[in-house]
Design an enzyme around this catalytic site. Structure first.
Site, PDB file in Angstrom:
ATOM      1  N   SER A  69       0.829  -1.208   0.000  1.00 32.42           N
ATOM      2  CA  SER A  69       0.000   0.000   0.000  1.00 32.42           C
ATOM      3  C   SER A  69       0.862   1.257   0.000  1.00 32.42           C
ATOM      4  CB  SER A  69      -0.912   0.013   1.222  1.00 32.42           C
ATOM      5  OG  SER A  69      -1.678  -1.160   1.280  1.00 32.42           O
TER       6      SER A  69
HETATM    7  N1  SAH Z   1      -1.149  -4.217   3.698  1.00 27.86           N
HETATM    8  C1  SAH Z   1      -0.550  -4.829   2.554  1.00 27.86           C
HETATM    9  C2  SAH Z   1      -1.478  -4.675   1.366  1.00 27.86           C
HETATM   10  C3  SAH Z   1      -1.331  -5.772   0.416  1.00 27.86           C
HETATM   11  S1  SAH Z   1      -2.477  -5.743  -0.931  1.00 27.86           S
HETATM   12  C4  SAH Z   1       0.805  -4.199   2.256  1.00 27.86           C
HETATM   13  O1  SAH Z   1       0.981  -3.023   2.544  1.00 27.86           O
HETATM   14  O2  SAH Z   1       1.665  -4.877   1.732  1.00 27.86           O
HETATM   15  C5  SAH Z   1      -3.843  -6.628  -0.254  1.00 27.86           C
HETATM   16  C6  SAH Z   1      -3.569  -8.041   0.182  1.00 27.86           C
HETATM   17  O3  SAH Z   1      -4.825  -8.600   0.558  1.00 27.86           O
HETATM   18  C7  SAH Z   1      -2.993  -8.954  -0.892  1.00 27.86           C
HETATM   19  O4  SAH Z   1      -1.822  -9.548  -0.427  1.00 27.86           O
HETATM   20  C8  SAH Z   1      -4.105  -9.981  -1.112  1.00 27.86           C
HETATM   21  O5  SAH Z   1      -3.614 -11.286  -1.420  1.00 27.86           O
HETATM   22  C9  SAH Z   1      -4.801  -9.969   0.231  1.00 27.86           C
HETATM   23  N2  SAH Z   1      -6.177 -10.481   0.225  1.00 27.86           N
HETATM   24  C10 SAH Z   1      -7.144 -10.309  -0.715  1.00 27.86           C
HETATM   25  N3  SAH Z   1      -8.272 -10.953  -0.348  1.00 27.86           N
HETATM   26  C11 SAH Z   1      -8.013 -11.543   0.856  1.00 27.86           C
HETATM   27  C12 SAH Z   1      -8.774 -12.363   1.745  1.00 27.86           C
HETATM   28  N4  SAH Z   1     -10.050 -12.719   1.492  1.00 27.86           N
HETATM   29  N5  SAH Z   1      -8.187 -12.788   2.888  1.00 27.86           N
HETATM   30  C13 SAH Z   1      -6.895 -12.450   3.181  1.00 27.86           C
HETATM   31  N6  SAH Z   1      -6.127 -11.704   2.377  1.00 27.86           N
HETATM   32  C14 SAH Z   1      -6.672 -11.247   1.224  1.00 27.86           C
END
Ligand code: SAH
Length: 225
Positions: A69
């Site tokens: 993010s």
């Molecule tokens: N906070 C993280 C954001 C990653 S992007 C950072 O700063 O790196 C969002 C993440 O949510 C991705 O890794 C994706 O695989 C995960 N995601 C999407 N749907 C999900 C679900 N149902 N349960 C758990 N993780 C999920």
């Protein structure tokens, strides 16, 4: 707080200070959040080839179609979630682990951070990074965050870092009285960053809802991989 960065790359303090100044100019007025953003080494949460861009205020690819993010959004979510101390926190979407590390570094305003990720390779990498930083107040799980983390609930705070079209009931149900859920809601494209506050009453589950900002997240997907 200091982190031992030997062996995991160095970046100039000047670049980090520039990022922190930018966040402050854009309305992040929580000194502790700014200090944590200045301290947590974001460059270890991206591939080495992108490390030189780690202190830009932008989302960056982390593989599997996912992104780390944008620092502004991480700061905003952290500040919004921690408007008061929240001992037990659930994060849905561990991704790179950067938001997890920022939350875990927020001192007395947090206790334990539980984080769920649906993609196995991402959670393994996040685990290694968080371990390297010596953050012991974090527990990670490979699972579907639509379900929350029932066995560990209730939570004083829940932060969702991928966007569902509608707020999953299970997350509202796992909020403790007085708890706060911060979640981007909407279709692909731009979403509303919504804030749900559960009333202090143990007997009734009621929520007040507000919108903090407009944001852009990858979608929350069902099932694990
Ligand atoms: N906070 C993280 C954001 C990653 S992007 C950072 O700063 O790196 C969002 C993440 O949510 C991705 O890794 C994706 O695989 C995960 N995601 C999407 N749907 C999900 C679900 N149902 N349960 C758990 N993780 C999920």
């Amino acid at each position: 707080m200091t982190y031992d960065l030997r062996g995991i790359g160095m970046t100039s303090q000047r670049t980090r200070d520039r990022l922190v100044r930018r966040l402050a100019e854009h309305g992040i007025d929580d000194e502790e959040v700014l200090e944590v953003v200045a301290t947590v080494p974001r460059h270890i949460f991206v591939d080495e080839a992108l490390a030189h861009r780690a202190y830009e205020d932008s989302a960056l690819p982390i593989g599997f179609g996912q992104t780390i993010s944008q620092p502004f959004v991480v700061a905003l979510m952290t500040m919004t979630l921690l408007n008061r101390p929240r001992p037990r926190i659930l994060e849905v979407g561990t991704g790179s682990g950067y938001q997890t590390a920022v939350l875990a570094s927020m001192g007395a305003r947090v206790g334990k951070i539980f984080s769920v990720e649906r993609l196995a390779p991402l959670i393994e990498r996040a685990r290694e990074r968080l371990h390297a930083l010596g953050l012991a107040n974090v527990r990670l799980k490979h699972g579907d965050g639509y379900e929350g983390w029932q066995a560990e609930g209730l939570f004083d705070g829940i932060v969702v870092t991928a966007a569902p079209r509608a707020v999953p009931d299970s997350l509202l149900e796992q909020l403790a009285p007085g708890g706060r859920l911060v979640v981007p809601v909407g279709d692909d494209g731009v979403q509303e960053l919504k804030v749900f506050d559960r009333t202090e009453s143990v007997s009734e589950q009621e929520f007040s809802v507000s919108t903090a900002e407009y944001v852009r997240f990858v979608p929350l997907l069902k099932g694990v991989q």
